[in-house]
Design a protein around this motif. Structure first.
Motif, PDB file in Angstrom:
ATOM      1  N   SER A   1      -8.568  -5.817  -4.944  1.00 36.64           N
ATOM      2  CA  SER A   1      -7.361  -5.089  -5.041  1.00 36.64           C
ATOM      3  C   SER A   1      -6.494  -6.176  -5.426  1.00 36.64           C
ATOM      4  CB  SER A   1      -7.092  -4.175  -3.799  1.00 36.64           C
ATOM      5  OG  SER A   1      -5.740  -3.554  -3.873  1.00 36.64           O
TER       6      SER A   1
ATOM      7  N   MET B   1       0.749  -1.375   0.252  1.00 34.30           N
ATOM      8  CA  MET B   1       0.009  -0.126   0.029  1.00 34.30           C
ATOM      9  C   MET B   1       0.838   1.250  -0.044  1.00 34.30           C
ATOM     10  SD  MET B   1      -3.025  -0.846   2.627  1.00 34.30           S
ATOM     11  CE  MET B   1      -3.921   0.442   2.389  1.00 34.30           C
TER      12      MET B   1
ATOM     13  N   CYS C   1      -1.445  -2.577  -3.591  1.00 34.65           N
ATOM     14  CA  CYS C   1      -2.321  -3.697  -3.345  1.00 34.65           C
ATOM     15  C   CYS C   1      -2.804  -3.415  -1.811  1.00 34.65           C
ATOM     16  CB  CYS C   1      -1.691  -4.790  -3.491  1.00 34.65           C
ATOM     17  SG  CYS C   1      -2.950  -6.451  -3.042  1.00 34.65           S
ATOM     18  N   ASP C   2      -4.227  -3.516  -1.474  1.00 35.75           N
ATOM     19  CA  ASP C   2      -4.716  -3.768  -0.141  1.00 35.75           C
ATOM     20  C   ASP C   2      -5.108  -5.414   0.004  1.00 35.75           C
ATOM     21  OD1 ASP C   2      -5.994  -3.497   2.430  1.00 35.75           O
ATOM     22  OD2 ASP C   2      -7.435  -2.190   1.706  1.00 35.75           O
TER      23      ASP C   2
ATOM     24  N   THR D   1      -6.599  -6.616   2.201  1.00 35.71           N
ATOM     25  CA  THR D   1      -7.888  -6.900   2.917  1.00 35.71           C
ATOM     26  C   THR D   1      -9.019  -6.717   1.712  1.00 35.71           C
ATOM     27  OG1 THR D   1      -8.165  -4.470   3.432  1.00 35.71           O
ATOM     28  CG2 THR D   1      -7.306  -5.866   5.105  1.00 35.71           C
ATOM     29  N   ASP D   2      -8.664  -6.437   0.551  1.00 37.30           N
ATOM     30  CA  ASP D   2      -9.640  -5.974  -0.375  1.00 37.30           C
ATOM     31  C   ASP D   2      -9.409  -7.150  -1.503  1.00 37.30           C
ATOM     32  OD1 ASP D   2     -11.066  -5.113  -2.901  1.00 37.30           O
ATOM     33  OD2 ASP D   2     -10.995  -3.174  -2.021  1.00 37.30           O
TER      34      ASP D   2
ATOM     35  N   ILE E   1      -5.775  -9.038   7.621  1.00 38.51           N
ATOM     36  CA  ILE E   1      -4.712  -9.086   7.048  1.00 38.51           C
ATOM     37  C   ILE E   1      -3.774 -10.199   7.100  1.00 38.51           C
ATOM     38  CG2 ILE E   1      -2.278  -7.574   6.941  1.00 38.51           C
ATOM     39  CD1 ILE E   1      -3.896  -5.215   7.920  1.00 38.51           C
TER      40      ILE E   1
END
Length: 263
Positions: free
Chosen positions: A66, A37, A59-60, A62-63, A119
């Motif tokens: 993404s 991120m 990139c996240d 948690t998504d 995460i």
């Protein structure tokens, strides 16, 4: 598996243990897709490495969407460079300490618990599962028909979680626990799974520890009596990639440290 000529996807690759892995992979002739991120740190690392062997992809973890976008971009890059995928190293992680019940009889924040699990556990599994179809399509190499390797990151807390580490220990314990079944699931595809469980290593997570905590942790260490260095972690990741007999195993990297209940 040879690192040279292969592309590895590394989440949390812009800093700490992930960054050390990226540097080592590139030094050995491999390519690294840096998922993170922090665009500033990621772009700086790409520039440091010369720009041709590393690519930053925001990139996240948690998504899911993404992750999907970053994986698609990494696969496209690997195709463009002619360096097929070799593996995935989900190194993104966080730790928010919190007693499950504090002195005021308040239970731990479920919001913090959810974030740690999203995460450290869900983010790890989601990234791995999205890379696997592409890794499974790679042309097998060598007499064993190996296609790639998954190198996950657990923690000594998976075995000796301290006070205030319920969420963190749960997340890392789950990563350790899914190592063998994942290796069994993927054996038919020639994909190995190795998990490394480090103790205290110098990283962004440990950089915010107080001097008191550091002194307490040092007392629990045997030899060497110091935190591990990111390069020492990356060295074991290299061995996990290169040694085909490492599979379905969780390797402690802790200098014989065994965490006490509290510091």
């Amino acid at each position: 598996m040879k690192i040279s000529g292969r592309t590895f996807v590394v989440s949390g690759g812009a800093s700490g243990l992930g960054r050390a892995c990226v540097r080592d992979i590139c030094a050995l002739g491999g390519h690294a897709a840096i998922l993170d991120m922090n665009e500033e740190l990621g772009s700086a690392l790409v520039q440091e490495l010369g720009g041709s062997q590393a690519k930053f992809l925001p990139c996240d973890v948690t998504d899911t969407d993404s992750i999907a976008g970053a994986v698609a971009a990494a696969v496209a890059w690997a195709s463009e460079t002619g360096k097929p995928l070799g593996g995935v190293i989900p190194a993104a992680g966080v730790g928010f300490p919190g007693l499950v019940l504090d002195k005021q009889l308040r239970p731990v924040s479920l919001e913090n618990v959810d974030l740690v699990l999203r995460i450290n556990l869900r983010g790890t599994l989601d990234l791995v599962r999205q890379v696997l179809p592409h890794l499974g399509a790679v042309e097998p190499e060598g007499v064993d028909g190996e296609r790639g390797v998954v190198v996950m990151v657990a923690s000594a807390a998976a075995f000796e979680g301290q006070m205030g580490q319920v969420a963190y220990a749960a997340s890392k314990g789950a990563v350790a626990a899914m190592t063998l079944p994942m290796a069994r699931d993927l054996s038919r595809f020639g994909i190995r799974v190795v998990t490394i469980a480090p103790s205290m290593f110098e990283s962004n997570m440990t950089a915010h520890m107080s001097d008191k905590v550091r002194v307490g942790l040092k007392k629990a260490m045997e030899f060497p009596a110091r935190p591990g260095q990111p390069e020492e972690f990356a060295s074991l990741v290299r061995q996990a990639i290169e040694n085909v007999m490492l599979n379905g195993v969780v390797i402690r990297l802790d200098g014989a440290t065994r965490m006490p209940s509290k510091l």
